[in-house]
Design a protein around this motif. Sequence first.
Motif, PDB file in Angstrom:
ATOM      1  N   VAL A 112     -26.639 -47.027  11.372  1.00 45.62           N
ATOM      2  CA  VAL A 112     -26.633 -46.536  12.753  1.00 45.62           C
ATOM      3  C   VAL A 112     -27.088 -45.079  12.748  1.00 45.62           C
ATOM      4  O   VAL A 112     -26.475 -44.220  12.123  1.00 45.62           O
ATOM      5  N   GLN A 113     -28.187 -44.802  13.454  1.00 39.97           N
ATOM      6  CA  GLN A 113     -28.777 -43.459  13.463  1.00 39.97           C
ATOM      7  C   GLN A 113     -28.485 -42.685  14.758  1.00 39.97           C
ATOM      8  O   GLN A 113     -28.534 -41.470  14.767  1.00 39.97           O
ATOM      9  N   PHE A 114     -28.199 -43.418  15.823  1.00 43.77           N
ATOM     10  CA  PHE A 114     -28.001 -42.739  17.105  1.00 43.77           C
ATOM     11  C   PHE A 114     -27.139 -43.612  17.998  1.00 43.77           C
ATOM     12  O   PHE A 114     -27.268 -44.839  18.013  1.00 43.77           O
ATOM     13  N   ILE A 115     -26.236 -42.979  18.751  1.00 42.65           N
ATOM     14  CA  ILE A 115     -25.415 -43.662  19.745  1.00 42.65           C
ATOM     15  C   ILE A 115     -25.613 -42.936  21.071  1.00 42.65           C
ATOM     16  O   ILE A 115     -25.315 -41.744  21.186  1.00 42.65           O
ATOM     17  N   ASP A 116     -26.132 -43.649  22.042  1.00 45.49           N
ATOM     18  CA  ASP A 116     -26.388 -43.045  23.350  1.00 45.49           C
ATOM     19  C   ASP A 116     -25.055 -42.676  24.003  1.00 45.49           C
ATOM     20  O   ASP A 116     -24.194 -43.542  24.183  1.00 45.49           O
ATOM     21  N   PRO A 117     -24.866 -41.400  24.365  1.00 36.10           N
ATOM     22  CA  PRO A 117     -23.572 -40.990  24.934  1.00 36.10           C
ATOM     23  C   PRO A 117     -23.372 -41.431  26.375  1.00 36.10           C
ATOM     24  O   PRO A 117     -22.252 -41.370  26.888  1.00 36.10           O
ATOM     25  N   ALA A 118     -24.433 -41.889  27.042  1.00 32.30           N
ATOM     26  CA  ALA A 118     -24.332 -42.294  28.452  1.00 32.30           C
ATOM     27  C   ALA A 118     -24.511 -43.796  28.575  1.00 32.30           C
ATOM     28  O   ALA A 118     -25.167 -44.436  27.744  1.00 32.30           O
ATOM     29  N   LEU A 119     -23.922 -44.375  29.626  1.00 32.79           N
ATOM     30  CA  LEU A 119     -24.078 -45.798  29.883  1.00 32.79           C
ATOM     31  C   LEU A 119     -25.483 -46.078  30.402  1.00 32.79           C
ATOM     32  O   LEU A 119     -26.112 -45.246  31.061  1.00 32.79           O
ATOM     33  N   GLN A 120     -25.973 -47.277  30.078  1.00 30.84           N
ATOM     34  CA  GLN A 120     -27.287 -47.676  30.542  1.00 30.84           C
ATOM     35  C   GLN A 120     -27.271 -47.867  32.058  1.00 30.84           C
ATOM     36  O   GLN A 120     -26.274 -48.310  32.636  1.00 30.84           O
ATOM     37  N   GLY A 121     -28.378 -47.518  32.691  1.00 27.35           N
ATOM     38  CA  GLY A 121     -28.452 -47.623  34.143  1.00 27.35           C
ATOM     39  C   GLY A 121     -28.224 -49.041  34.635  1.00 27.35           C
ATOM     40  O   GLY A 121     -28.809 -49.991  34.119  1.00 27.35           O
ATOM     41  N   GLY A 122     -27.345 -49.192  35.633  1.00 28.93           N
ATOM     42  CA  GLY A 122     -27.069 -50.495  36.213  1.00 28.93           C
ATOM     43  C   GLY A 122     -26.213 -51.397  35.362  1.00 28.93           C
ATOM     44  O   GLY A 122     -26.121 -52.600  35.626  1.00 28.93           O
ATOM     45  N   SER A 123     -25.584 -50.863  34.326  1.00 27.94           N
ATOM     46  CA  SER A 123     -24.717 -51.681  33.469  1.00 27.94           C
ATOM     47  C   SER A 123     -23.566 -50.836  32.969  1.00 27.94           C
ATOM     48  O   SER A 123     -23.534 -49.616  33.143  1.00 27.94           O
ATOM     49  N   GLN A 124     -22.608 -51.491  32.345  1.00 27.75           N
ATOM     50  CA  GLN A 124     -21.479 -50.795  31.738  1.00 27.75           C
ATOM     51  C   GLN A 124     -21.595 -50.891  30.210  1.00 27.75           C
ATOM     52  O   GLN A 124     -20.636 -51.208  29.511  1.00 27.75           O
ATOM     53  N   LEU A 125     -22.790 -50.617  29.715  1.00 26.99           N
ATOM     54  CA  LEU A 125     -23.061 -50.760  28.292  1.00 26.99           C
ATOM     55  C   LEU A 125     -23.567 -49.463  27.704  1.00 26.99           C
ATOM     56  O   LEU A 125     -24.364 -48.742  28.328  1.00 26.99           O
ATOM     57  N   MET A 126     -23.121 -49.171  26.493  1.00 27.10           N
ATOM     58  CA  MET A 126     -23.693 -48.105  25.697  1.00 27.10           C
ATOM     59  C   MET A 126     -24.723 -48.738  24.758  1.00 27.10           C
ATOM     60  O   MET A 126     -24.884 -49.957  24.725  1.00 27.10           O
ATOM     61  N   GLN A 127     -25.403 -47.915  24.011  1.00 27.05           N
ATOM     62  CA  GLN A 127     -26.440 -48.434  23.132  1.00 27.05           C
ATOM     63  C   GLN A 127     -26.451 -47.676  21.816  1.00 27.05           C
ATOM     64  O   GLN A 127     -26.365 -46.446  21.794  1.00 27.05           O
ATOM     65  N   LEU A 128     -26.515 -48.435  20.713  1.00 26.36           N
ATOM     66  CA  LEU A 128     -26.694 -47.823  19.398  1.00 26.36           C
ATOM     67  C   LEU A 128     -28.097 -48.157  18.909  1.00 26.36           C
ATOM     68  O   LEU A 128     -28.734 -49.102  19.383  1.00 26.36           O
ATOM     69  N   ARG A 129     -28.557 -47.360  17.937  1.00 32.11           N
ATOM     70  CA  ARG A 129     -29.932 -47.536  17.479  1.00 32.11           C
ATOM     71  C   ARG A 129     -30.037 -47.272  15.991  1.00 32.11           C
ATOM     72  O   ARG A 129     -29.329 -46.432  15.440  1.00 32.11           O
ATOM     73  N   GLY A 130     -30.907 -48.020  15.356  1.00 35.86           N
ATOM     74  CA  GLY A 130     -31.221 -47.829  13.945  1.00 35.86           C
ATOM     75  C   GLY A 130     -32.603 -48.407  13.676  1.00 35.86           C
ATOM     76  O   GLY A 130     -33.288 -48.870  14.600  1.00 35.86           O
ATOM     77  N   THR A 131     -33.037 -48.394  12.429  1.00 39.38           N
ATOM     78  CA  THR A 131     -34.351 -48.925  12.066  1.00 39.38           C
ATOM     79  C   THR A 131     -34.200 -49.939  10.941  1.00 39.38           C
ATOM     80  O   THR A 131     -33.309 -49.830  10.103  1.00 39.38           O
ATOM     81  N   VAL A 132     -35.082 -50.942  10.946  1.00 34.56           N
ATOM     82  CA  VAL A 132     -35.139 -51.935   9.876  1.00 34.56           C
ATOM     83  C   VAL A 132     -36.590 -52.081   9.441  1.00 34.56           C
ATOM     84  O   VAL A 132     -37.521 -51.873  10.235  1.00 34.56           O
TER      85      VAL A 132
END
Length: 404
Positions: free
Chosen positions: A280-300
């Motif tokens: 996991v390289q990044f965790i979005d601190p804000a919720l996605q627009g129009g949803s109650q979801l956060m987002q994590l990101r990495g690379t493969v």
Amino acid sequence: MERKHFLKAAAFVTLMPVLFLQACVEADKKDGKTEQKQTYSCPMHPQVVQDKPATCPICGMDLVLFDKNSKEASLTLGESQIALANITTMEVGMGSLSDFKHLNGRLAIDPEKTTVVSSRVAGRIEVLYVKETGVKVNRGQPLYQIYSEQLNALQQEYLLAVAQTKQFPDDARFRQIEAAARQKLVLYDQRDEQIAQLVRSGKVNPYMTYTATAGGVVSELQVTEGQYVAEGGVIMRLEAYDRLWVKADVYPAEASLVHVGQSVKVLVPGWETAAQPMTVQFIDPALQGGSQLMQLRGTVNNPDNRWQPGQQVNVLLPVKRKEELIQLPVDAVIRNGKGAHVWIETAKGKYEPRRVSTGIENFDAVEITDGVDEGDKVVITGAYLLYSEYMLKKGADPMVTMME
């Protein structure tokens, strides 16, 4: 009256042999001497049934005794049966196991693998060597040829500086002018061999062919042949797919389970057996627009470009880990409405079912909390075939037999 006595005597004489035979049968039953007819069947082809030992006319396997009245809770198989059923075992030992939470994710383009091809000089696009999107481009491959008055003037300036330097070789000022004129050509992406050819020929060439500085797939093409472009104008965009972003959705209640630097696994549909490790390289601190979801990101990594951006994936987030427990492959445990059981090899070729209780599990393994001890030899492949064989031979569910 005499007629009645005669009929009674005749009936008695007629029925006496039948009554005698029936009495003998009853006596044999009481003495346990009545033989039950034995039936033999093929384990692989149950439609083959005979009343004596033989071989299956379809596969050539030895027929086995088909006895539903047998109360023995084990199965005995020959070497050929074990090989055909692909039955393998493992000795149970202690280990560790992690439980995972499944997160929905998708693959996306890695911006670091995107290359924008822009015009180094102002001019007219004479030739486009790549005229459509989706085409794969290799590093060093010609992309376009441009006609540039500005490049023409710079070449003339350099030839003049070279001529002055040759005429006055000891003049440092002329050498500086030549070096500055050459540097301008280099800044406009003129290679050393092109500059050397310009000096040898003594003739300017306003047509310049530019090559790809990186490999990738053409995702965007913004010019056509004959179009004028300004210096720095975008020609095309290249994207490399050998490495992709993974974006996964996380509910705020699960945010405490995730942190930057955490190791997770990524499962791509169709390649479930080849889980890809990801950090996991990044965790979005804000919720996605129009949803109650956060987002994590990495690379493969994307070997051989087998996956495409936009493809759905599952991200396995470890949430619980246990040490020093008994675990088995998921396929070794057979479950139904009556519970769970495994098959234990008690002797060579002899297998019996054993009821077990399970704990945490993941995609590959399951914890066994009761029913199996360290050192037991458990069937890990072919367990379902043993289950079917038991149903065929015994005519009952092993779970029912174990509960009796």
